[in-house]
Design a protein around this motif. Structure first.
Motif, short mmCIF file in Angstrom:
data_model
loop_
_atom_site.label_atom_id
_atom_site.label_comp_id
_atom_site.label_asym_id
_atom_site.label_seq_id
_atom_site.Cartn_x
_atom_site.Cartn_y
_atom_site.Cartn_z
N ASN A 121 0.84 -1.20 0.00
CA ASN A 121 0.00 0.00 0.00
C ASN A 121 0.87 1.24 0.00
OD1 ASN A 121 -2.44 -1.41 0.16
ND2 ASN A 121 -2.17 -1.66 2.38
N ILE A 122 1.69 1.41 -1.00
CA ILE A 122 2.58 2.57 -1.03
C ILE A 122 2.80 2.97 -2.49
CG2 ILE A 122 4.77 1.27 -1.02
CD1 ILE A 122 5.80 3.43 0.97
N ARG A 123 2.83 4.25 -2.72
CA ARG A 123 3.07 4.77 -4.07
C ARG A 123 4.31 5.66 -4.05
NH1 ARG A 123 0.70 1.63 -5.62
NH2 ARG A 123 -1.44 1.28 -6.23
N GLY A 124 5.17 5.50 -5.04
CA GLY A 124 6.29 6.42 -5.17
C GLY A 124 5.81 7.72 -5.81
N LYS A 125 6.50 8.82 -5.51
CA LYS A 125 6.14 10.08 -6.15
C LYS A 125 7.09 10.32 -7.32
CE LYS A 125 4.65 12.23 -1.85
NZ LYS A 125 5.02 13.19 -0.82
N THR A 126 6.57 10.86 -8.42
CA THR A 126 7.38 11.14 -9.59
C THR A 126 8.59 12.02 -9.22
OG1 THR A 126 5.25 11.28 -10.70
CG2 THR A 126 7.19 11.73 -12.04
N ARG A 127 9.73 11.63 -9.68
CA ARG A 127 11.00 12.34 -9.48
C ARG A 127 11.50 12.41 -8.03
NH1 ARG A 127 10.47 17.37 -13.58
NH2 ARG A 127 8.40 17.27 -12.69
N ILE A 128 10.69 11.96 -7.07
CA ILE A 128 11.15 12.00 -5.66
C ILE A 128 11.36 10.56 -5.18
CG2 ILE A 128 10.58 12.66 -3.30
CD1 ILE A 128 8.89 14.91 -4.38
N GLY A 129 10.41 9.69 -5.56
CA GLY A 129 10.53 8.29 -5.17
C GLY A 129 9.67 7.96 -3.96
N TYR A 130 10.07 6.91 -3.24
CA TYR A 130 9.30 6.45 -2.09
C TYR A 130 9.79 7.15 -0.82
CZ TYR A 130 8.19 2.64 -5.30
OH TYR A 130 7.78 1.92 -6.37
N GLU A 131 8.84 7.40 0.08
CA GLU A 131 9.24 7.94 1.38
C GLU A 131 9.86 6.79 2.18
OE1 GLU A 131 7.59 10.26 5.28
OE2 GLU A 131 6.15 9.28 3.94
N VAL A 132 11.10 6.95 2.63
CA VAL A 132 11.86 5.87 3.26
C VAL A 132 11.15 5.32 4.49
CG1 VAL A 132 13.98 5.32 4.50
CG2 VAL A 132 14.10 6.55 2.33
N ARG A 133 10.75 6.21 5.40
CA ARG A 133 10.13 5.78 6.66
C ARG A 133 8.86 4.94 6.39
NH1 ARG A 133 9.50 4.24 11.28
NH2 ARG A 133 11.17 2.99 10.45
N SER A 134 8.02 5.41 5.46
CA SER A 134 6.79 4.67 5.13
C SER A 134 7.12 3.33 4.50
CB SER A 134 5.93 5.46 4.13
OG SER A 134 5.69 6.75 4.60
N LEU A 135 8.16 3.33 3.66
CA LEU A 135 8.55 2.09 2.99
C LEU A 135 9.02 1.04 4.01
CD1 LEU A 135 8.66 0.85 0.23
CD2 LEU A 135 10.87 1.95 -0.18
N VAL A 136 9.79 1.48 5.01
CA VAL A 136 10.22 0.57 6.08
C VAL A 136 9.00 -0.03 6.77
CG1 VAL A 136 11.33 0.43 8.36
CG2 VAL A 136 12.44 1.72 6.52
N THR A 137 8.08 0.81 7.20
CA THR A 137 6.90 0.34 7.94
C THR A 137 6.02 -0.57 7.08
OG1 THR A 137 6.93 2.48 9.03
CG2 THR A 137 4.99 1.11 9.40
N GLU A 138 5.79 -0.16 5.84
CA GLU A 138 4.94 -0.96 4.95
C GLU A 138 5.57 -2.33 4.68
OE1 GLU A 138 1.91 -0.76 3.64
OE2 GLU A 138 1.53 1.09 4.75
N LEU A 139 6.88 -2.35 4.44
CA LEU A 139 7.56 -3.63 4.19
C LEU A 139 7.50 -4.52 5.43
CD1 LEU A 139 10.63 -2.46 2.07
CD2 LEU A 139 8.99 -4.22 1.38
N GLU A 140 7.78 -3.94 6.60
CA GLU A 140 7.75 -4.72 7.84
C GLU A 140 6.36 -5.30 8.08
OE1 GLU A 140 11.29 -2.61 10.52
OE2 GLU A 140 9.20 -2.02 10.81
N ASP A 141 5.34 -4.46 7.91
CA ASP A 141 3.96 -4.93 8.11
C ASP A 141 3.62 -6.02 7.11
OD1 ASP A 141 3.51 -3.22 10.15
OD2 ASP A 141 2.22 -1.84 9.04
N PHE A 142 3.96 -5.74 5.85
CA PHE A 142 3.59 -6.64 4.77
C PHE A 142 4.26 -8.00 4.93
CE2 PHE A 142 3.55 -8.29 0.47
CZ PHE A 142 2.24 -8.03 0.11
N LEU A 143 5.52 -7.99 5.35
CA LEU A 143 6.27 -9.23 5.50
C LEU A 143 5.91 -9.96 6.80
CD1 LEU A 143 9.71 -7.95 4.18
CD2 LEU A 143 8.30 -9.73 3.12
N GLY A 144 5.14 -9.30 7.66
CA GLY A 144 4.74 -9.93 8.91
C GLY A 144 5.77 -9.76 10.02
N PHE A 145 6.80 -8.95 9.78
CA PHE A 145 7.88 -8.81 10.75
C PHE A 145 7.48 -7.95 11.95
CE2 PHE A 145 11.26 -9.38 7.16
CZ PHE A 145 10.98 -10.74 7.11
#
Lengths: 222, 222
Positions: free
Chosen positions: B63-87
């Motif tokens: 549940n995360i979208r990158g922004k054009t020319r900026i990319g993904y927000e790092v903090r959100s990406l960490v949380t989303e990956l951890e949640d998604f992976l079940g960690f």
């Protein structure tokens, strides 16, 4: 290290084949212990849930032929698989990072049955440097390059914390090691001629978690 | 165990994707520690040597979208990956076979950072039964079924000798466990609804041995 036998036998196999061969080996070792003399690919197929045509294909890489209606000779199959996989040869390795996982590997004499001989550990922690773990000496990481010049070991096992993974890999490679067994979840960058095997146990955990909740998701989507 | 969050988020992913997600996670965790705010798939691609189109595809499951020319927000990406992976969730597990590898896993508090909580060990050896390893009690394997009726744990980690692998798996399944993390080289047979993850470290050794000798074989064949 005597690698002659390996080099003579070795062809570059597809990774899925290499992953299946140890399954066949553990099964035929068991049959061998039970004094079973012959096994067919159909029988292996039934036991291991791999298609028998796939098994025949995988085993075609080995210097062994099955006999019609009798199958493969179990004892020969054990030996050929062990030789082919390199488990009968002797490979020296060092452990970089002697935390709980590194220590476990140093104490795991099971690895010797698979041809791996851990001859030294390296760490940064002064409380472990100079100690022995499972009969294996632990040195300061700063000594790695000098130690390696004397010993010429090819395999480095990386069991450092994830944030030190690349640094440890760089050091091992700069010291002349050519194969890295990476137990960290970090994706290591290395020159193309360096062999890297990733045993990412955390990825397997993610697979378990993901698959465990299959039912609830299917219900939700269905 | 509170699995609600997981069930809501979970879709069944292709295994190669699940294998890559922890790489992204360990990289973005590192960026987060360095207070980096945004990361592009191109940047992740360069760092991890995975094609950026593949990264975008893998991350599209989240549940995360990158922004054009900026990319993904790092903090959100960490949380989303951890949640998604079940960690970020809490999964109880037992270890069956408290030899050197089983013991290492019981002592490895790193696993807790990946959502795994080992609550008991089981063994047949009278010298370890009744002891604690890394704060975790070890019981007789005969007590598994009764213990499980009380505790209802889903995950069994199999670190028994290879010849006991199927027997230990059968016992865990008969006791109601639904996921097996198999560290033995044995190919376990189980009903389809049981999740099995094979961490076959010996197969990885075979891959290292095979790839290490690539050069000599290529020379021979060339």
């Amino acid at each position: 290290m005597n690698m002659t036998r390996i080099s003579e036998n070795r062809t570059i196999l597809p990774e899925p084949t290499i992953r299946r061969l140890p399954w066949y080996l553990s099964y035929v070792r068991m049959l061998d212990n039970q004094h079973v003399e012959y096994v067919s690919s159909t029988q292996i197929s039934k036991e291991l849930n791999v298609q028998s045509s796939q098994i025949a294909k995988d085993l075609s890489f080995l210097n062994i032929r099955g006999k019609t209606r009798i199958g493969y000779e179990v004892r020969s199959l054990v030996t050929e698989l062990e030789d082919f996989l390199g488990f009968n040869s002797h490979h020296d390795a060092v452990v970089i990072g002697t935390g709980s996982l590194g220590t476990a590997l140093m104490q795991d004499h099971g690895l010797e049955n698979y041809g791996l001989n851990i001859v030294a550990g390296f760490d940064v922690r002064s409380d472990v440097i100079g100690q022995c773990v499972g009969g294996v000496p632990v040195y300061a990481i700063d000594e790695l390059a000098a130690w390696q010049r004397q010993h010429g070991v090819s395999i480095a096992i990386l069991t450092v914390p994830v944030e030190n993974a690349q640094e440890a890999a760089d050091l091992a490679i700069a010291s002349g090691m050519t194969a890295l067994w990476n137990f960290t979840p970090y994706r290591i960058k290395a020159p193309e001629d360096v062999v890297i095997a990733n045993t990412s146990i955390y990825a397997h955990l993610a697979i378990i978690y993901n698959r465990m909740h299959k039912t609830s998701v299917e219900t939700k989507n269905g």
